[in-house]
Write a protein that holds these residues in place. Structure first.
Motif, mmCIF file in Angstrom:
data_model
loop_
_atom_site.group_PDB
_atom_site.id
_atom_site.type_symbol
_atom_site.label_atom_id
_atom_site.label_comp_id
_atom_site.label_asym_id
_atom_site.label_seq_id
_atom_site.Cartn_x
_atom_site.Cartn_y
_atom_site.Cartn_z
ATOM 1 N N LYS A 94 39.981 29.575 41.744
ATOM 2 C CA LYS A 94 38.912 29.600 42.752
ATOM 3 C C LYS A 94 38.413 31.018 43.004
ATOM 4 O O LYS A 94 37.246 31.223 43.377
ATOM 5 C CB LYS A 94 39.434 28.973 44.048
ATOM 6 C CG LYS A 94 38.432 28.873 45.189
ATOM 7 C CD LYS A 94 39.070 28.130 46.365
ATOM 8 C CE LYS A 94 38.093 27.955 47.513
ATOM 9 N NZ LYS A 94 37.763 29.253 48.160
ATOM 10 N N ARG A 95 39.270 31.999 42.770
ATOM 11 C CA ARG A 95 38.895 33.392 42.998
ATOM 12 C C ARG A 95 37.654 33.781 42.201
ATOM 13 O O ARG A 95 36.811 34.541 42.681
ATOM 14 C CB ARG A 95 40.073 34.299 42.633
ATOM 15 C CG ARG A 95 39.779 35.783 42.723
ATOM 16 C CD ARG A 95 40.997 36.598 42.326
ATOM 17 N NE ARG A 95 40.668 38.019 42.186
ATOM 18 C CZ ARG A 95 41.519 38.937 41.745
ATOM 19 N NH1 ARG A 95 42.772 38.578 41.412
ATOM 20 N NH2 ARG A 95 41.136 40.196 41.622
ATOM 21 N N LEU A 96 37.528 33.269 40.986
ATOM 22 C CA LEU A 96 36.379 33.603 40.150
ATOM 23 C C LEU A 96 35.072 33.161 40.803
ATOM 24 O O LEU A 96 34.040 33.821 40.678
ATOM 25 C CB LEU A 96 36.528 32.961 38.775
ATOM 26 C CG LEU A 96 37.709 33.440 37.930
ATOM 27 C CD1 LEU A 96 37.875 32.552 36.701
ATOM 28 C CD2 LEU A 96 37.524 34.899 37.515
ATOM 29 N N HIS A 97 35.120 32.036 41.500
ATOM 30 C CA HIS A 97 33.937 31.543 42.209
ATOM 31 C C HIS A 97 33.734 32.298 43.518
ATOM 32 O O HIS A 97 32.603 32.678 43.852
ATOM 33 C CB HIS A 97 34.072 30.049 42.482
ATOM 34 C CG HIS A 97 33.909 29.196 41.256
ATOM 35 N ND1 HIS A 97 32.714 28.601 40.925
ATOM 36 C CD2 HIS A 97 34.791 28.861 40.272
ATOM 37 C CE1 HIS A 97 32.860 27.924 39.795
ATOM 38 N NE2 HIS A 97 34.100 28.069 39.389
ATOM 39 N N ASP A 98 34.808 32.523 44.245
ATOM 40 C CA ASP A 98 34.693 33.200 45.529
ATOM 41 C C ASP A 98 34.101 34.602 45.378
ATOM 42 O O ASP A 98 33.322 35.044 46.224
ATOM 43 C CB ASP A 98 36.064 33.301 46.198
ATOM 44 C CG ASP A 98 36.589 31.957 46.672
ATOM 45 O OD1 ASP A 98 35.784 31.004 46.749
ATOM 46 O OD2 ASP A 98 37.805 31.863 46.956
ATOM 47 N N GLU A 99 34.490 35.271 44.289
ATOM 48 C CA GLU A 99 34.042 36.643 44.077
ATOM 49 C C GLU A 99 32.738 36.722 43.292
ATOM 50 O O GLU A 99 32.281 37.813 42.952
ATOM 51 C CB GLU A 99 35.148 37.443 43.387
ATOM 52 C CG GLU A 99 36.385 37.581 44.262
ATOM 53 C CD GLU A 99 37.536 38.338 43.622
ATOM 54 O OE1 GLU A 99 38.463 38.723 44.349
ATOM 55 O OE2 GLU A 99 37.497 38.539 42.381
ATOM 56 N N LYS A 100 32.156 35.550 43.012
ATOM 57 C CA LYS A 100 30.860 35.469 42.321
ATOM 58 C C LYS A 100 30.860 36.252 41.009
ATOM 59 O O LYS A 100 29.909 36.970 40.674
ATOM 60 C CB LYS A 100 29.737 35.946 43.248
ATOM 61 C CG LYS A 100 29.649 35.159 44.547
ATOM 62 C CD LYS A 100 28.439 35.558 45.367
ATOM 63 C CE LYS A 100 28.422 34.842 46.719
ATOM 64 N NZ LYS A 100 28.527 33.383 46.607
ATOM 65 N N SER A 101 31.964 36.066 40.269
ATOM 66 C CA SER A 101 32.139 36.774 39.003
ATOM 67 C C SER A 101 31.663 35.980 37.803
ATOM 68 O O SER A 101 31.649 36.508 36.682
ATOM 69 C CB SER A 101 33.624 37.123 38.812
ATOM 70 O OG SER A 101 34.120 37.879 39.892
ATOM 71 N N LEU A 102 31.300 34.717 38.016
ATOM 72 C CA LEU A 102 30.956 33.824 36.911
ATOM 73 C C LEU A 102 29.444 33.696 36.763
ATOM 74 O O LEU A 102 28.720 33.540 37.744
ATOM 75 C CB LEU A 102 31.550 32.435 37.136
ATOM 76 C CG LEU A 102 33.076 32.338 37.141
ATOM 77 C CD1 LEU A 102 33.500 30.919 37.518
ATOM 78 C CD2 LEU A 102 33.653 32.719 35.788
#
Length: 426
Positions: free
Chosen positions: A238-246
């Motif tokens: 979920k971190r990848l989505h939370d940090e808007k890295s994708l």
């Protein structure tokens, strides 16, 4: 071959069939047999392929069919090219009178064998059986019988831009925390750090589970993705989505390298098949990585898939179909090498053929093959549409914060177990 180049993607490829009789293309038609099952007294095989995106692949399939009918003039071959949702069309088509005699499937589906749809092909291998890699045999084995012949193996891994990571002072990541940190640091106004697919997931959730050292489904058919370790990995994803890295919503999906080659993403999950296109666009400015281990005690992961040739056990021409599959994927080493190297890049399932595949002997391609030998994982044979949909739906909700992660995963595991129990007749 999971790649789709922009000019030949599934959505835009022309549906059609070409009939090969006496070693020549004699006509075109729709996806039903225009000869009613024979051509001039010959048996006519309907052979289905999904709409490969690599330029030249359809023409290669026709050349192979032509060569086959020259060697077997009593058997005509109708090549049917199927665009769009190949798996859905195949499962529907197998229930009709127009069902293919020979067809390919991607990740192997044990359920087709359990339902009696696949003819056992143990007798096709002969002395060549020992030349097929263990994984190429294991993935098509159901209850001790072989139900397919692997045509190509596709390796999926992370691509990264060497220059972009170096300029940011980032070392290629070897843990999930490092991957997430790199993806965040590499996300700028012009590009994102990581591309996993248009939906922001792709294989990512499954990779997250496998990178803990765990399984999606155990060998005994028990769902394993509901474990505490899997829940921890999916929650971390979920971190990848939370940090808007994708990168989200790109014009092509993860199987096409355009997001990476166009500089829209510094890292991308894609496949070995795309490497020639990546090299053409970027030269040597790229490297390859496995999906990193979740943490100490986990394991890096590369996904290994590919395409397997199968015979319809309920078809009208089972013996002729087996002759075709044996001729093409067991006996013709030169054609197997051509199919693996000339249209994208793939790994031949036969050890002797792979050893002569010069495109795999150096650079990132060689590194990819070596990494796959160490860390390659296949989706389990029970991982059909119903099972994968239950898992992916829960993973998507967890990644975007829609509900309690533990409850979502437990519910998905229950749904998946019910489906697998049906598959296994339990």
């Amino acid at each position: 071959m999971n790649t789709r180049t922009p000019e030949l993607d599934r959505r835009r490829f022309l549906t059609g069939s070409l009939l090969i009789a006496a070693g020549a293309v004699v006509g075109t038609g729709c996806s039903t047999d225009p000869t009613g099952g024979s051509s001039g007294g010959r048996t006519t095989l309907n052979v289905w392929y999904h709409a490969y995106g690599e330029a030249g692949t359809q023409q290669a399939a026709l050349r192979y069919a032509t060569a086959f009918t020259k060697a077997n003039p009593d058997i005509a071959v109708k090549v049917t090219w199927v665009p769009g949702d190949y798996a859905g069309k195949l499962h529907a088509g197998l229930l009709t009178d127009a069902a293919p005699d020979v067809f390919e499937i991607g990740d192997f589906d044990d359920g087709l064998a359990h339902r009696g749809q696949l003819a056992p092909l143990d007798d096709l291998y002969g002395d060549a059986r020992a030349d097929f890699g263990a994984a190429a045999l294991d993935t098509v084995t159901v209850d001790g019988r072989l139900y397919g012949v692997k045509a190509v193996e596709d390796v999926m891994m992370l691509y990264y831009r060497k220059s972009v990571l170096a300029a940011a002072g980032i070392t290629p990541p070897t843990t999930f925390d490092a991957l997430a940190g790199a993806a965040k640091a590499l996300s700028t106004g012009k590009s994102k750090g990581l591309y996993l697919g248009t939906d922001g997931a792709g294989d990512g959730p499954a990779l997250a589970v496998m990178s803990t050292g765990g399984e999606l489904v155990a060998h005994d058919g028990k769902v394993a993705f509901g474990s505490p370790q899997a829940l921890e990995a999916l929650t971390a994803f979920k971190r990848l989505h939370d940090e808007k890295s994708l990168l989200l919503g790109f014009t092509t999906d993860w199987w096409d390298p355009s997001a990476f080659t166009q500089g829209t993403a510094a890292m991308q999950w894609c496949g070995l098949w795309a490497m020639p296109a990546v090299r053409t666009a970027l030269g040597d400015d790229f490297g390859v990585l496995p999906w990193p281990a979740f943490r100490e005690g986990g394991t890096p992961v590369l996904r290994v898939g590919g395409w397997t040739s199968c015979v319809n056990a309920k078809g009208r021409h089972v013996d002729a179909a087996k002759t075709y599959v044996r001729w093409l994927w067991v006996q013709q080493a030169d054609l197997q090498r051509d199919f693996a190297e000339s249209y994208g890049l793939h790994v031949p399932p036969r050890t002797s053929v792979a050893a002569t595949a010069t495109a795999l002997t150096a650079g990132p391609a060689k590194e990819t093959v070596e990494l796959a030998r160490r860390y390659g994982r296949h989706y389990p044979g029970t991982w059909n549409t119903a099972v994968s949909t239950a898992f992916n739906a829960a993973a998507a909700k967890i990644a975007t914060g829609q509900g309690d992660p533990a409850a979502l995963l437990a519910d998905a595991a229950g749904q998946a177990q019910s489906e697998i129990d049906k598959q296994l007749g339990r």
